[in-house]
Design a protein around this motif. Structure first.
Motif, PDB file in Angstrom:
ATOM      1  N   LEU A   1       0.856  -1.183   0.000  1.00 61.19           N
ATOM      2  CA  LEU A   1       0.000   0.000   0.000  1.00 61.19           C
ATOM      3  C   LEU A   1       0.893   1.233   0.000  1.00 61.19           C
ATOM      4  O   LEU A   1       1.335   1.714   1.046  1.00 61.19           O
ATOM      5  CB  LEU A   1      -0.926  -0.016   1.221  1.00 61.19           C
ATOM      6  N   ASP A   2       1.180   1.770  -1.191  1.00 58.42           N
ATOM      7  CA  ASP A   2       2.131   2.875  -1.333  1.00 58.42           C
ATOM      8  C   ASP A   2       1.452   4.238  -1.375  1.00 58.42           C
ATOM      9  O   ASP A   2       2.111   5.241  -1.690  1.00 58.42           O
ATOM     10  CB  ASP A   2       2.965   2.683  -2.602  1.00 58.42           C
ATOM     11  N   SER A   3       0.147   4.304  -1.098  1.00 62.61           N
ATOM     12  CA  SER A   3      -0.549   5.590  -1.131  1.00 62.61           C
ATOM     13  C   SER A   3      -0.817   6.166   0.250  1.00 62.61           C
ATOM     14  O   SER A   3      -1.493   7.196   0.369  1.00 62.61           O
ATOM     15  CB  SER A   3      -1.890   5.427  -1.877  1.00 62.61           C
ATOM     16  N   THR A   4      -0.284   5.558   1.290  1.00 65.49           N
ATOM     17  CA  THR A   4      -0.507   6.056   2.659  1.00 65.49           C
ATOM     18  C   THR A   4       0.531   7.120   3.014  1.00 65.49           C
ATOM     19  O   THR A   4       1.632   7.155   2.440  1.00 65.49           O
ATOM     20  CB  THR A   4      -0.441   4.895   3.654  1.00 65.49           C
ATOM     21  N   PRO A   5       0.237   8.005   3.947  1.00 68.79           N
ATOM     22  CA  PRO A   5       1.236   9.013   4.377  1.00 68.79           C
ATOM     23  C   PRO A   5       2.488   8.375   4.978  1.00 68.79           C
ATOM     24  O   PRO A   5       3.593   8.898   4.812  1.00 68.79           O
ATOM     25  CB  PRO A   5       0.470   9.848   5.405  1.00 68.79           C
ATOM     26  N   GLU A   6       2.328   7.252   5.690  1.00 70.02           N
ATOM     27  CA  GLU A   6       3.492   6.596   6.284  1.00 70.02           C
ATOM     28  C   GLU A   6       4.461   6.099   5.210  1.00 70.02           C
ATOM     29  O   GLU A   6       5.686   6.211   5.349  1.00 70.02           O
ATOM     30  CB  GLU A   6       3.040   5.437   7.172  1.00 70.02           C
ATOM     31  N   PHE A   7       3.906   5.524   4.124  1.00 68.81           N
ATOM     32  CA  PHE A   7       4.777   5.039   3.051  1.00 68.81           C
ATOM     33  C   PHE A   7       5.473   6.202   2.345  1.00 68.81           C
ATOM     34  O   PHE A   7       6.653   6.099   1.973  1.00 68.81           O
ATOM     35  CB  PHE A   7       3.956   4.225   2.044  1.00 68.81           C
ATOM     36  N   ALA A   8       4.743   7.317   2.149  1.00 68.37           N
ATOM     37  CA  ALA A   8       5.378   8.488   1.539  1.00 68.37           C
ATOM     38  C   ALA A   8       6.495   9.024   2.427  1.00 68.37           C
ATOM     39  O   ALA A   8       7.569   9.426   1.945  1.00 68.37           O
ATOM     40  CB  ALA A   8       4.324   9.558   1.286  1.00 68.37           C
ATOM     41  N   SER A   9       6.287   9.036   3.754  1.00 69.98           N
ATOM     42  CA  SER A   9       7.355   9.465   4.680  1.00 69.98           C
ATOM     43  C   SER A   9       8.532   8.501   4.634  1.00 69.98           C
ATOM     44  O   SER A   9       9.700   8.922   4.663  1.00 69.98           O
ATOM     45  CB  SER A   9       6.787   9.543   6.096  1.00 69.98           C
ATOM     46  N   TYR A  10       8.223   7.220   4.540  1.00 71.78           N
ATOM     47  CA  TYR A  10       9.287   6.221   4.443  1.00 71.78           C
ATOM     48  C   TYR A  10      10.126   6.436   3.189  1.00 71.78           C
ATOM     49  O   TYR A  10      11.364   6.342   3.224  1.00 71.78           O
ATOM     50  CB  TYR A  10       8.646   4.832   4.449  1.00 71.78           C
ATOM     51  N   ARG A  11       9.498   6.778   2.096  1.00 66.81           N
ATOM     52  CA  ARG A  11      10.243   7.004   0.856  1.00 66.81           C
ATOM     53  C   ARG A  11      11.096   8.265   0.957  1.00 66.81           C
ATOM     54  O   ARG A  11      12.226   8.282   0.460  1.00 66.81           O
ATOM     55  CB  ARG A  11       9.267   7.096  -0.323  1.00 66.81           C
ATOM     56  N   ARG A  12      10.536   9.325   1.571  1.00 61.80           N
ATOM     57  CA  ARG A  12      11.338  10.546   1.704  1.00 61.80           C
ATOM     58  C   ARG A  12      12.554  10.314   2.600  1.00 61.80           C
ATOM     59  O   ARG A  12      13.648  10.836   2.341  1.00 61.80           O
ATOM     60  CB  ARG A  12      10.477  11.665   2.285  1.00 61.80           C
TER      61      ARG A  12
ATOM     62  N   GLU B   1      15.271   8.063   0.636  1.00 62.22           N
ATOM     63  CA  GLU B   1      15.299   8.364  -0.788  1.00 62.22           C
ATOM     64  C   GLU B   1      16.621   7.951  -1.424  1.00 62.22           C
ATOM     65  O   GLU B   1      16.672   7.565  -2.592  1.00 62.22           O
ATOM     66  CB  GLU B   1      15.056   9.857  -1.005  1.00 62.22           C
ATOM     67  N   GLN B   2      17.693   7.996  -0.665  1.00 65.51           N
ATOM     68  CA  GLN B   2      19.010   7.690  -1.213  1.00 65.51           C
ATOM     69  C   GLN B   2      19.114   6.228  -1.639  1.00 65.51           C
ATOM     70  O   GLN B   2      19.740   5.908  -2.652  1.00 65.51           O
ATOM     71  CB  GLN B   2      20.094   8.022  -0.167  1.00 65.51           C
ATOM     72  N   HIS B   3      18.491   5.320  -0.873  1.00 66.85           N
ATOM     73  CA  HIS B   3      18.567   3.889  -1.180  1.00 66.85           C
ATOM     74  C   HIS B   3      17.245   3.359  -1.779  1.00 66.85           C
ATOM     75  O   HIS B   3      17.017   2.150  -1.732  1.00 66.85           O
ATOM     76  CB  HIS B   3      18.892   3.098   0.104  1.00 66.85           C
ATOM     77  N   TRP B   4      16.427   4.231  -2.294  1.00 62.75           N
ATOM     78  CA  TRP B   4      15.078   3.802  -2.701  1.00 62.75           C
ATOM     79  C   TRP B   4      15.086   2.784  -3.850  1.00 62.75           C
ATOM     80  O   TRP B   4      14.298   1.842  -3.812  1.00 62.75           O
ATOM     81  CB  TRP B   4      14.227   5.011  -3.085  1.00 62.75           C
ATOM     82  N   PRO B   5      15.920   2.883  -4.889  1.00 61.64           N
ATOM     83  CA  PRO B   5      15.899   1.842  -5.929  1.00 61.64           C
ATOM     84  C   PRO B   5      16.159   0.448  -5.372  1.00 61.64           C
ATOM     85  O   PRO B   5      15.471  -0.504  -5.751  1.00 61.64           O
ATOM     86  CB  PRO B   5      16.993   2.293  -6.896  1.00 61.64           C
ATOM     87  N   ARG B   6      17.125   0.340  -4.469  1.00 58.28           N
ATOM     88  CA  ARG B   6      17.414  -0.974  -3.874  1.00 58.28           C
ATOM     89  C   ARG B   6      16.282  -1.406  -2.941  1.00 58.28           C
ATOM     90  O   ARG B   6      15.911  -2.582  -2.894  1.00 58.28           O
ATOM     91  CB  ARG B   6      18.745  -0.905  -3.122  1.00 58.28           C
ATOM     92  N   ILE B   7      15.687  -0.442  -2.218  1.00 62.46           N
ATOM     93  CA  ILE B   7      14.547  -0.763  -1.337  1.00 62.46           C
ATOM     94  C   ILE B   7      13.369  -1.265  -2.166  1.00 62.46           C
ATOM     95  O   ILE B   7      12.658  -2.189  -1.766  1.00 62.46           O
ATOM     96  CB  ILE B   7      14.165   0.472  -0.499  1.00 62.46           C
ATOM     97  N   THR B   8      13.213  -0.676  -3.331  1.00 61.44           N
ATOM     98  CA  THR B   8      12.124  -1.127  -4.202  1.00 61.44           C
ATOM     99  C   THR B   8      12.304  -2.587  -4.592  1.00 61.44           C
ATOM    100  O   THR B   8      11.327  -3.362  -4.628  1.00 61.44           O
ATOM    101  CB  THR B   8      12.063  -0.242  -5.455  1.00 61.44           C
TER     102      THR B   8
END
Length: 324
Positions: free
Chosen positions: A55-66, A69-76
């Motif tokens: 569920l990537d549309s929640t505020p918590e997930f958006a905060s997690y991505r911000r 952000e530096q490691h987001w491709p690998r986290i994905t």
């Protein structure tokens, strides 16, 4: 009296600002943190994977991505691996520790193992029993469920198409039957009306026959319609070629009723006007036989627009009336 002066607070009564107030008063307004900054700092960075989808549309997930952000491709990549694992075992709901996912994405090896992925699940007591089903029965059950659902959908669609065809056929059959029933009712009504009119005509005819002698003994009117229906028109034309004149010759027999019944009047209906000489001949003949007031008792009628018809057509009375 001297003017009153407002009371002044004593030095002992003055309130010294506490450390919290002084601190808040010294912080500039521009440095106040927003809700997103507070969420990025104090959030547990936990997100949900439901039925194999994060569920990537929640505020918590958006905060997690911000935050990461530096490691987001690998986290994905790690999140996609978790989604695939949970979807293979049909896990309905899993709570994922985002911080563990981030640390796993930053560590080696590049492809995380299953144990490492299971370590990122917070509700492991509910999810691990489903993941321990190593014989793949859940996968087979899910495949069987999918096959059953597809077959049921196909069978229901076939049933729906049959029912729809039956419904359309029923509409056609009902419409045809209703039309047939209406025709039958109409024929029955017409037959009943015809029978009623025929009975009325027969009753009138019976009364007329019973009162015929009585009618002839009193004042009455005889209406004579010139007609050649007793013989074919082609036969008449072949013999004489003068249908109108032949029809008018019938008035001699009808005018004889004036001599037999003194109180009778005659109405002659002809397709063409009768020659005045012919009428005068019959009038003189009847007067010679002692018939009184002949001209008053005889009326001749013919179509008003007879002059529009070309002479010599040889039309009957009905044809002349229709043409006029």
């Amino acid at each position: 009296s001297p003017p009153r002066t407002p009371p002044t607070a004593s030095p002992a009564a003055a309130v010294e600002p506490g450390p919290e107030i002084a601190l808040l008063g010294n912080v500039p307004r521009d440095n106040t943190r927003t809700y997103q900054e507070l969420l990025d700092e104090y959030s547990l960075h936990e997100f949900i994977i439901r039925r194999g989808r994060a569920l990537d549309s929640t505020p918590e997930f958006a905060s997690y991505r911000r935050t990461f952000e530096q490691h987001w491709p690998r986290i994905t990549d790690v999140v996609r691996a978790l989604e695939a694992l949970l979807q293979d075992y049909d896990v309905p709901l899993a709570y994922i520790d985002g911080k563990k996912v981030a640390s796993l994405a930053a560590a080696e090896p590049l492809k995380p193992t299953r144990e490492q992925l299971e370590g990122c699940i917070n509700n492991a007591d509910e999810v691990l029993p489903l993941l321990r089903n190593s014989d793949g029965s859940q996968t087979r059950i899910r495949a069987a469920t999918k096959i059953q659902a597809t077959v049921r959908m196909f069978l229901q669609r076939q049933r729906y198409l049959r029912l729809r065809w039956y419904a359309l056929a029923a509409v056609v059959i009902q419409a045809a039957y209703r039309a047939h029933a209406r025709h039958r009712r109409t024929r029955a009504v017409l037959a009943q009306r015809t029978a009623s009119e025929l009975n009325q005509w027969r009753a009138v005819q019976k009364r007329f026959r019973e009162r015929y002698e009585e009618i002839l003994s009193g004042p009455h009117t005889v209406v004579h319609v010139a007609s050649l229906s007793g013989m074919g028109r082609e036969q008449v034309l072949g013999k004489t070629g003068m249908v109108g004149q032949l029809q008018n010759t019938q008035m001699g027999a009808r005018l004889a009723d004036l001599a037999r019944h003194p109180q009778a009047s005659v109405v002659l209906i002809t397709p063409f006007p009768v020659e005045p000489e012919a009428l005068q001949y019959y009038y003189a003949l009847l007067q010679a036989c002692g018939v009184p007031d002949v001209e008053r008792r005889v009326t001749v009628l013919y179509p008003e627009s007879h002059a529009r018809l070309r002479p010599g057509l040889g039309l009957s009375l009905a044809q002349a009336v229709l043409c006029c």
